[in-house]
Structures are given as C-alpha cells and as structure tokens.
Design an enzyme around this catalytic site. Structure first.
Site, PDB file in Angstrom:
ATOM      1  CE  LYS A 146      -2.282   1.649   3.738  1.00 19.60           C
ATOM      2  NZ  LYS A 146      -2.017   3.092   3.758  1.00 19.60           N
TER       3      LYS A 146
ATOM      4  CG  ASP B  44      -4.710   4.459   1.891  1.00 17.87           C
ATOM      5  OD1 ASP B  44      -5.844   4.947   1.757  1.00 17.87           O
ATOM      6  OD2 ASP B  44      -4.170   4.267   3.003  1.00 17.87           O
ATOM      7  CG  LEU B  45      -3.266   8.707  -3.117  1.00 18.23           C
ATOM      8  CD1 LEU B  45      -3.002   9.324  -4.484  1.00 18.23           C
ATOM      9  CD2 LEU B  45      -2.165   9.111  -2.141  1.00 18.23           C
ATOM     10  CE  LYS B  46      -7.331   6.444   4.640  1.00 18.36           C
ATOM     11  NZ  LYS B  46      -5.873   6.273   4.495  1.00 18.36           N
TER      12      LYS B  46
ATOM     13  CG  ASP C 113     -12.453  18.119  -3.754  1.00 17.48           C
ATOM     14  OD1 ASP C 113     -13.403  18.925  -3.870  1.00 17.48           O
ATOM     15  OD2 ASP C 113     -11.269  18.481  -3.676  1.00 17.48           O
TER      16      ASP C 113
ATOM     17  CB  THR D 299      -9.123   1.491  11.867  1.00 16.47           C
ATOM     18  OG1 THR D 299      -8.030   1.939  11.059  1.00 16.47           O
ATOM     19  CG2 THR D 299      -9.937   0.472  11.102  1.00 16.47           C
TER      20      THR D 299
ATOM     21  NE  ARG E 156       1.511   2.723  12.982  1.00 12.98           N
ATOM     22  CZ  ARG E 156       0.669   3.631  13.476  1.00 12.98           C
ATOM     23  NH1 ARG E 156       1.128   4.596  14.239  1.00 12.98           N
ATOM     24  NH2 ARG E 156      -0.617   3.568  13.206  1.00 12.98           N
TER      25      ARG E 156
HETATM   26  O1  C5P Z   1       0.684   1.066  11.031  1.00  3.66           O
HETATM   27  P1  C5P Z   1      -0.746   0.665  10.853  1.00  3.66           P
HETATM   28  O2  C5P Z   1      -0.913  -0.829  10.591  1.00  3.66           O
HETATM   29  O3  C5P Z   1      -1.651   1.170  11.931  1.00  3.66           O
HETATM   30  O4  C5P Z   1      -1.147   1.390   9.490  1.00  3.66           O
HETATM   31  C1  C5P Z   1      -2.438   1.320   8.963  1.00  3.66           C
HETATM   32  C2  C5P Z   1      -2.422   1.876   7.578  1.00  3.66           C
HETATM   33  O5  C5P Z   1      -3.736   1.804   7.051  1.00  3.66           O
HETATM   34  C3  C5P Z   1      -1.999   3.329   7.483  1.00  3.66           C
HETATM   35  O6  C5P Z   1      -1.275   3.480   6.277  1.00  3.66           O
HETATM   36  C4  C5P Z   1      -3.288   4.102   7.414  1.00  3.66           C
HETATM   37  O7  C5P Z   1      -3.185   5.267   6.647  1.00  3.66           O
HETATM   38  C5  C5P Z   1      -4.211   3.106   6.716  1.00  3.66           C
HETATM   39  N1  C5P Z   1      -5.630   3.217   7.031  1.00  3.66           N
HETATM   40  C6  C5P Z   1      -6.136   3.079   8.309  1.00  3.66           C
HETATM   41  N2  C5P Z   1      -7.479   3.193   8.548  1.00  3.66           N
HETATM   42  C7  C5P Z   1      -8.324   3.397   7.533  1.00  3.66           C
HETATM   43  C8  C5P Z   1      -7.829   3.523   6.236  1.00  3.66           C
HETATM   44  C9  C5P Z   1      -6.462   3.416   6.019  1.00  3.66           C
HETATM   45  O8  C5P Z   1      -5.372   2.859   9.248  1.00  3.66           O
HETATM   46  N3  C5P Z   1      -9.630   3.434   7.750  1.00  3.66           N
END
Ligand code: C5P
Length: 252
Positions: free
Chosen positions: A46, A73-75, A78, A136, A228
C-alpha cells in the site's frame, strides 16, 4: 493483476486473501531498504500519502517493476467533478486498488468510478475502488462528539457500506470487527479491507478499532492492511511471516 492475490473478484471466498503491507516510509530509499529483506517475494503493498506525496508516481513505477501489486491509498474526498477527474488521472498509473471516503456521498463515489473507467487504458481492468467508512483510528465517542453523528459507530459503518455498494464500488475499508455485520448486510462479493491489525502482544499506536490477523481471518475479512506491526518490528521479515501465518491459518 495476478490471480494469487486478486482482490477485485471473488471477495469473501478463501482463495485470494491479500496481506497488504502499508509502506508508510518517508521515501524510496527506506522502501528499498525494507523490501530488500524480502528477497524478491512478490508482495501486495500500500502506498499512502506520505510516500506518494514525497516520491510521486515514480514510486509506483518502481514497485510495478518489482512486480508488486499496489493499493494506492489516497482517500479522495472532494466534489464529484474533482474526484472524477482525479481518478481519471490516477487510473493512468494502472495500480490494483484505489479509494475514496464514503462520507463524500453517492454522487462522489459514482463519479470516482466514472473517472476510473474513463482513465483506464483500453484492454486493461480498472483498479478495484473501495471507500473508507470510518477510519480505524476513530472511536464512537470521538465520532459522535467531533462529527456530530448521533448514531452508533456500527450503524454508521453499515450505512456507509450499503451506500458504497449502491454507488457501484467494490468494497469498503473498515475495521475487522465490523466485517461480519457488513457481510450479512451487503453480501459476500463485497470487499472488506481492514487496517488496524496488530499481533496480540503489540501496542495499538493511534489506532482504536484493532484486531489480530487471526480474528480478521475468522471474521471473513477480504484483505488485511498491516503497517507498523511489520514495518516497525525489530525483525520485519519475521513479523511478516507471523502475521501471514495467523492470517492464512497455515504454517509458512
Ligand atoms: O501502522 P498501521 O498498521 O496502523 O497502518 C495502517 C495503515 O492503514 C496506514 O497506512 C493508514 O493510513 C491506513 N488506514 C487506516 N485506517 C483506515 C484507512 C487506512 O489505518 N480506515
């Protein structure tokens, strides 16, 4: 897209279940250092705003050359016309998955699809397009107080999932914990892509609605997004293997 980790079709079965690694790194050098350890393994990765804003499309070119699948993943969120044209531009990168915020509404989501279809080179499959329900990192309390939404978080997520389906998109980003109710409401063909994944012994950082890879598997999640828990581990490859093992439910 290759078929080993194909998320644009067959959602809900147990055949194609990608483990998507969030490459939340400041730049290409760090990405190269991280991927080096994986010894040529073809991954589903991603690319989010940190990396894309720094490196631009060349990061996608690099990852495609290495034959990794890409969730960009640029969400987007607009007005419909802007999202349509933005998606048209993104489609030219020929990634595997893109996303928007469901909060942008049905007209915006329909416009996103229109743009993607218009921008996908002829003969190619358009990327899967999914919508973020509630991040999340959002708790029910914060959603109610800051967004002034007076419903239960689960009701909101479910509502956005149904709206996303009505708009013709392929699925949603949600918490693993919400997958069973979404499946029940909108069916098995709808993708549920879930971040907020942590191994049992790890901290949650800024996430709130977290779950283990095993819970994700048990709940019928289509794909997990893991950042992470792998990228921040002392031994990322080891952590990846552990997550993969729990996610797939098999020894690797
Ligand atoms: O490090 P971690 O596993 O928490 O990263 C989660 C990844 O998923 C991040 O890149 C974050 O931008 C993305 N994300 C998220 N929740 C969402 C959509 C995307 O944590 N609802």
């Amino acid at each position: 897209m290759n078929t080993s980790q194909n998320v644009s079709e067959g959602a809900g079965n147990n055949v194609n279940k990608p483990l998507i690694i969030a490459l939340d790194f400041p730049g290409l050098q760090e990405v190269k250092g991280f991927l080096n350890e994986f010894d040529g393994e073809k991954l589903f990765v991603k690319v989010g705003m940190e990396l894309f804003y720094k490196e631009g499309p060349q990061i996608l070119t690099y990852l495609k050359e290495q034959q990794h699948q890409i969730f960009l993943d640029l969400k987007l969120h607009d007005i419909p016309n802007t999202v349509k044209n933005g998606m048209k531009s993104l489609a030219s990168y020929e990634v595997d998955m893109v996303n928007v915020h469901a909060l942008g509404g049905k007209a915006m989501m329909e416009a996103a699809l229109e743009g993607l279809e218009a921008g996908t080179p002829s003969g190619q499959q358009r990327p899967a397009c999914i919508a973020v329900t509630q991040l999340t990192s959002t708790s029910e309390e914060r959603m109610q107080q800051e967004q002034l939404i007076g419903h239960k978080l689960q009701e909101v997520v479910l509502h956005y999932a149904a709206l996303t389906k009505k708009s013709g998109l392929d699925g949603v980003v949600c918490s693993t914990l919400e997958v069973p109710m979404i499946r029940q409401k909108v069916g098995d063909k709808f993708l549920t892509v879930t971040p907020g994944i942590r191994l049992a012994n790890q901290g949650v950082d800024d996430q709130v609605r977290v779950a283990t890879p095993e819970t994700a598997r048990m709940n019928g999640t289509s794909a997990i997004v893991v950042g992470r828990a792998i990228t921040g581990a002392k031994q990322p490859l080891q952590a990846y293997k552990q997550v993969k093992q729990e996610w797939e439910g098999v020894q690797v």
